[in-house]
Design a protein around this motif. Structure first.
Motif, PDB file in Angstrom:
ATOM      1  N   VAL A   1       2.830   1.069  -4.265  1.00  0.00           N
ATOM      2  CA  VAL A   1       1.598   1.841  -4.141  1.00  0.00           C
ATOM      3  C   VAL A   1       0.465   0.940  -3.657  1.00  0.00           C
ATOM      4  O   VAL A   1      -0.342   1.324  -2.801  1.00  0.00           O
ATOM      5  N   ASN A   2       0.440  -0.276  -4.154  1.00  0.00           N
ATOM      6  CA  ASN A   2      -0.619  -1.219  -3.755  1.00  0.00           C
ATOM      7  C   ASN A   2      -0.524  -1.595  -2.278  1.00  0.00           C
ATOM      8  O   ASN A   2      -1.517  -2.007  -1.679  1.00  0.00           O
ATOM      9  N   VAL A   3       0.666  -1.464  -1.689  1.00  0.00           N
ATOM     10  CA  VAL A   3       0.820  -1.728  -0.255  1.00  0.00           C
ATOM     11  C   VAL A   3      -0.109  -0.816   0.550  1.00  0.00           C
ATOM     12  O   VAL A   3      -0.633  -1.204   1.606  1.00  0.00           O
ATOM     13  N   LEU A   4      -0.348   0.389   0.033  1.00  0.00           N
ATOM     14  CA  LEU A   4      -1.190   1.350   0.736  1.00  0.00           C
ATOM     15  C   LEU A   4      -2.652   0.922   0.771  1.00  0.00           C
ATOM     16  O   LEU A   4      -3.456   1.495   1.512  1.00  0.00           O
ATOM     17  N   LYS A   5      -3.011  -0.073  -0.022  1.00  0.00           N
ATOM     18  CA  LYS A   5      -4.386  -0.569  -0.031  1.00  0.00           C
ATOM     19  C   LYS A   5      -4.597  -1.660   1.020  1.00  0.00           C
ATOM     20  O   LYS A   5      -5.714  -2.145   1.192  1.00  0.00           O
ATOM     21  N   GLY A   6      -3.540  -2.060   1.689  1.00  0.00           N
ATOM     22  CA  GLY A   6      -3.608  -3.188   2.606  1.00  0.00           C
ATOM     23  C   GLY A   6      -4.425  -2.920   3.852  1.00  0.00           C
ATOM     24  O   GLY A   6      -4.715  -1.777   4.229  1.00  0.00           O
ATOM     25  N   GLU A   7      -4.737  -4.005   4.533  1.00  0.00           N
ATOM     26  CA  GLU A   7      -5.552  -3.950   5.738  1.00  0.00           C
ATOM     27  C   GLU A   7      -4.875  -3.197   6.882  1.00  0.00           C
ATOM     28  O   GLU A   7      -5.535  -2.692   7.777  1.00  0.00           O
ATOM     29  N   GLU A   8      -3.543  -3.136   6.829  1.00  0.00           N
ATOM     30  CA  GLU A   8      -2.828  -2.485   7.936  1.00  0.00           C
ATOM     31  C   GLU A   8      -3.214  -1.011   8.084  1.00  0.00           C
ATOM     32  O   GLU A   8      -3.016  -0.415   9.135  1.00  0.00           O
TER      33      GLU A   8
END
Length: 586
Positions: free
Chosen positions: A391-398
């Protein structure tokens, strides 16, 4: 005195004779059954009797007393042979088989058609054989089709061979109706030697876009997993030489991805565990997908590019779904592959670069990532902590660049992730996982207030995910109460005001229980699910059911045909037909 008596006797005889003469001259009333019988026996008033006969032929029971006489009339011949054989065919009476034998060898194609109808009705293999002997001399394609169609109800190795030879012939020059009937014949005949023929014919499409796929694939699967699965697996691995040649000859209508998509779906229906390895090889392969030579000469923006990219995505998605249906619990290799796909590591970006960049769409990326997550979650390959990291991946800059619509990709991924989490939730996941998405509403999933309240509302990337966060919360809270207790979920099914996601959550958990008592419970609510819910209800029935439940599924399908909208029912019908195959091969 003697003369008087003699005169009296002569008078009585004359009177009697006159009555007989009057009776013989009385018009025959063909509107009564007695009068109709008299007309047929005497061959009189047939111009009125035959229409009357045809009117009652719709009721086979009423026609029965006339069958022997009609057979005799047909065998002797009359100007009304077509009508008589039609009436006999509608009766379905075995006493008429001798008439059907004569009709089978007629030069009148309409009588031959009725002989075929009659053979189907009486299950006469003898009449069928006569029809088949005359098959090749028939010019009318409909006559050929009707003769062949007898093979959908009467077992015959000869007619199975004929159907197979038709599908092995020149498909482009054969009437489509004859090809389709050939597939239907082989479905009934269950000739194992026809497996390769059915596989190949299943990819045929005629000049107006009609496909043999549904009919031939159904016939292939009717052969059972022991025959069908090896053929399907060889095709999925692109090791079927005949099929590979066919692909090369038809580059505008199919590709290797077409083959993989279709065969993966069928392997999933059989729950073929031997397909897991080849499917993981396919989805885990990071070699860049090349552009087909037929596309290279087309200009950018040509619809063929989008069609090709769609096939690329569909093939991978079909393999994901198949792997999930078959199951990969405790499969470490599957965990590694699907985790890398979800994280969209560089090898997978490179793999799909052509399909994504040349068509300017993120659909492939989104579907890859969310379906990889579904496999991981539904097969319990990831812990709560690992899910939180995803879920935290969705907070990334990408996902920060709105100019390239990355915010839309993030919202789409998050919406499906959250949905799958709700369906698979356990006690405590409301706080541990749902809350993560809810907290992101302030930043990543924020929907800004409109600058002008009077202006029409504009769609925002986060509209769907915000709606979904609220919609799935009841399913998470239901998991807090019931956790893994199937009886608790079954009891909740009777609660008023259940949300759609709660109901899907319930059937998912009942399917996981392995307790057959819940099979009927799911059948009882199957018709109330939307298309997404049907997927989970069908899988639950597949998990719980056995071959003994097949007739119950057929009854369910018939019931739904009368209660669902036709558009909705078509999907349900296909799901239930596939379910029957799954249960028959468990």
């Amino acid at each position: 005195m003697k003369k008087i008596r003699a005169f009296q006797r002569l008078g009585l005889a004359a009177i009697a004779a006159s009555f007989g003469f009057m009776a013989a001259c009385t018009p025959i009333d063909v509107d009564t059954d007695d009068g109709l019988m008299r007309a047929l026996e005497s061959r009189k008033r047939l111009d009125r009797a035959i229409p009357r006969l045809m009117s009652i032929s719709a009721s086979p029971g009423r026609l029965e007393p006339f069958i022997p006489l009609l057979v005799k009339m047909y065998e002797e011949g009359s100007p009304f042979d077509r009508e008589i054989i039609t009436a006999l065919a509608s009766s379905g009476n075995p006493l008429a088989d001798s008439a059907f034998k004569k009709a089978a060898e007629s030069t009148d194609f309409k009588q031959v058609i009725q002989a075929a109808h009659g053979a189907r009705a009486t299950q006469s293999a003898e009449v069928q054989n006569l029809l088949l002997k005359n098959f090749d001399r028939q010019v009318n394609p409909e006559v050929r089709r009707v003769i062949l169609d007898t093979g959908t109800t009467i077992k015959s190795s000869a007619i199975a061979a004929k159907a197979k030879s038709i599908l092995n012939g020149n498909l482009d020059e054969t009437p489509f109706s004859l090809l389709r009937t050939s597939c239907n014949v082989l479905e009934f005949q269950k000739d194992p030697d026809a497996a390769g023929t059915l596989l190949l014919a299943g990819f045929h499409m005629d000049g107006v876009g009609r496909s043999l796929g549904p009919d031939c694939r159904r016939a292939l699967m009717a052969l059972g997993r022991d025959v069908a699965v090896p053929v399907l697996l060889t095709a999925f691995k692109l090791e079927n030489k005949d099929l590979n040649i066919y692909i090369e000859k038809h580059p505008d209508t199919m590709t290797a991805d077409t083959v993989r998509s279709d065969t993966a779906n069928m392997l999933a229906i059989f729950r073929a565990k031997e397909a897991i390895g080849p499917m993981l090889d396919f989805v885990g392969n990071t070699r860049r997908i090349p552009v087909p030579g037929t596309l290279a000469i087309r200009p950018a923006g040509d619809p063929a590019w989008a069609q090709w990219a769609s096939l690329v995505g569909a093939a991978s998605q079909a393999a994901f779904f198949a792997i999930n249906d078959i199951g990969v619990r405790d499969n470490a290799r599957a965990k590694t592959i699907f985790t890398d796909i979800f994280n969209w590591t560089e090898p997978f970006k490179i793999k799909f670069r052509n399909a994504i960049e040349l068509t300017g769409t993120t659909n492939i990326e989104v579907s890859q990532r969310v379906n990889a997550f579904r496999v991981l979650r539904e097969n319990e390959l990831v812990s709560t902590e690992e899910v939180a990291a995803m879920v935290n991946v969705l907070k990334g800059e990408e996902f920060a660049d709105e100019r390239t619509f990355r915010n839309w990709a993030r919202a789409a991924i998050a919406t499906d992730m959250l949905t799958y989490l709700a369906i698979t939730a356990r006690n405590g996941d409301t706080k541990a996982l749902w809350q993560l998405f809810n907290d992101m509403q302030e930043k990543e999933f924020a929907v800004p207030a409109p600058e002008n309240e009077d202006a029409p509302l504009m769609a925002h990337a986060n509209d769907t995910i915000v709606q979904r966060i609220n919609a799935v919360r009841p399913a998470f809270e239901l998991a807090d109460r019931c956790d893994t207790r199937a009886a608790c979920y079954a009891g909740a099914l009777g609660n008023e005001g259940l949300s759609n996601y709660e109901r899907i959550k319930i059937v998912y958990e009942l399917g996981l229980s392995g307790d057959h008592q819940f099979f009927e419970v799911i059948c009882g609510v199957y018709g109330s699910f939307d298309l997404f819910g049907q997927i989970y209800a069908t899988n639950a029935l597949a998990n719980l059911g056995t071959a003994a439940d097949i007739e119950r599924i057929r009854t369910l399908s018939r019931t739904l045909a009368g209660t669902m909208s036709q558009i909705h029912y078509q999907t349900a019908r296909i799901n239930l037909e596939n379910l029957i195959i799954t249960l028959a091969n468990k």
